[in-house]
Write a protein that holds these residues in place. Structure first.
Motif, PDB file in Angstrom:
ATOM      1  N   GLN A 116       0.956  -1.098  -0.105  1.00 14.78           N
ATOM      2  CA  GLN A 116      -0.084  -0.030  -0.097  1.00 14.78           C
ATOM      3  C   GLN A 116       0.963   1.389  -0.174  1.00 14.78           C
ATOM      4  OE1 GLN A 116      -2.564  -0.555   3.309  1.00 14.78           O
ATOM      5  NE2 GLN A 116      -4.113  -1.051   2.210  1.00 14.78           N
ATOM      6  N   HIS A 117       2.088   1.160   0.940  1.00 16.97           N
ATOM      7  CA  HIS A 117       2.808   2.300   0.893  1.00 16.97           C
ATOM      8  C   HIS A 117       3.489   2.697  -0.469  1.00 16.97           C
ATOM      9  CE1 HIS A 117       5.580   5.184   2.396  1.00 16.97           C
ATOM     10  NE2 HIS A 117       6.724   4.662   1.982  1.00 16.97           N
ATOM     11  N   LEU A 118       3.844   1.612  -1.148  1.00 19.20           N
ATOM     12  CA  LEU A 118       4.596   1.714  -2.606  1.00 19.20           C
ATOM     13  C   LEU A 118       3.608   2.289  -3.460  1.00 19.20           C
ATOM     14  CD1 LEU A 118       6.842  -1.595  -2.668  1.00 19.20           C
ATOM     15  CD2 LEU A 118       7.825   0.959  -2.287  1.00 19.20           C
ATOM     16  N   HIS A 119       2.637   1.729  -3.287  1.00 13.32           N
ATOM     17  CA  HIS A 119       1.466   2.495  -4.377  1.00 13.32           C
ATOM     18  C   HIS A 119       1.217   3.791  -4.142  1.00 13.32           C
ATOM     19  CE1 HIS A 119      -2.247   2.299  -6.931  1.00 13.32           C
ATOM     20  NE2 HIS A 119      -2.910   2.581  -6.021  1.00 13.32           N
ATOM     21  N   LYS A 120       1.109   4.026  -2.809  1.00 16.32           N
ATOM     22  CA  LYS A 120       0.833   5.504  -2.639  1.00 16.32           C
ATOM     23  C   LYS A 120       1.878   6.705  -3.242  1.00 16.32           C
ATOM     24  CE  LYS A 120      -2.144   5.104   1.293  1.00 16.32           C
ATOM     25  NZ  LYS A 120      -2.404   5.474   2.984  1.00 16.32           N
ATOM     26  N   MET A 121       3.314   6.166  -3.013  1.00 24.05           N
ATOM     27  CA  MET A 121       4.216   6.778  -3.257  1.00 24.05           C
ATOM     28  C   MET A 121       4.420   6.737  -4.747  1.00 24.05           C
ATOM     29  SD  MET A 121       6.012   7.961  -0.781  1.00 24.05           S
ATOM     30  CE  MET A 121       4.569   8.350  -0.106  1.00 24.05           C
ATOM     31  N   ARG A 122       4.135   5.808  -5.576  1.00 23.92           N
ATOM     32  CA  ARG A 122       4.256   5.772  -6.988  1.00 23.92           C
ATOM     33  C   ARG A 122       3.040   6.487  -7.565  1.00 23.92           C
ATOM     34  NH1 ARG A 122       5.196   4.037 -11.871  1.00 23.92           N
ATOM     35  NH2 ARG A 122       3.750   3.312 -13.242  1.00 23.92           N
ATOM     36  N   GLU A 123       1.815   6.861  -6.846  1.00 25.62           N
ATOM     37  CA  GLU A 123       0.863   7.620  -7.244  1.00 25.62           C
ATOM     38  C   GLU A 123       1.154   8.876  -6.774  1.00 25.62           C
ATOM     39  OE1 GLU A 123      -3.089   8.994  -5.263  1.00 25.62           O
ATOM     40  OE2 GLU A 123      -3.095   6.810  -5.640  1.00 25.62           O
ATOM     41  N   LEU A 124       1.873   9.436  -6.030  1.00 26.88           N
ATOM     42  CA  LEU A 124       2.443  10.781  -5.622  1.00 26.88           C
ATOM     43  C   LEU A 124       3.460  11.009  -6.701  1.00 26.88           C
ATOM     44  CD1 LEU A 124       2.611  13.182  -3.929  1.00 26.88           C
ATOM     45  CD2 LEU A 124       4.257  12.276  -2.557  1.00 26.88           C
ATOM     46  N   SER A 125       4.528  10.078  -6.920  1.00 28.39           N
ATOM     47  CA  SER A 125       5.447  10.489  -7.850  1.00 28.39           C
ATOM     48  C   SER A 125       4.923  10.928  -9.404  1.00 28.39           C
ATOM     49  CB  SER A 125       6.517   9.512  -7.871  1.00 28.39           C
ATOM     50  OG  SER A 125       5.939   8.365  -8.595  1.00 28.39           O
TER      51      SER A 125
END
Length: 82
Positions: free
Chosen positions: A10-19
């Motif tokens: 979930q964290h990696l998905h959020k960081m990808r979305e933010l980037s």
């Protein structure tokens, strides 16, 4: 043996979305990535501090939680070998 937990995913998905949001906003600004970096790097040390990053995200009119920007700084440090 598990390498990633659900929370990591979930964290990696959020960081990808933010980037992707940051990249899209930079593209929409008409500035190059280098020009944006130089604009955000207020002390001209060649690095973005968390404060410089947060101010830059505000300039792009991106609403990001301080906690999220902290995670982004940590991720970027990891990616560049800090």
């Amino acid at each position: 043996e598990k390498v990633f937990s659900h929370a990591d995913e979930q964290h990696l998905h959020k960081m990808r979305e933010l980037s992707l949001r940051v990249r899209s906003a930079i593209s929409a600004s008409g500035m190059s990535m280098m020009a944006v970096f130089e604009d955000w790097d207020e002390d001209n040390d060649g690095w973005l501090s968390q404060i410089e990053l947060e101010k830059g995200l505000v300039k792009l009119k991106l609403k990001v939680l301080v906690r999220t920007s902290h995670h982004l700084v940590q991720k970027m440090g990891f990616l560049i070998g800090d």
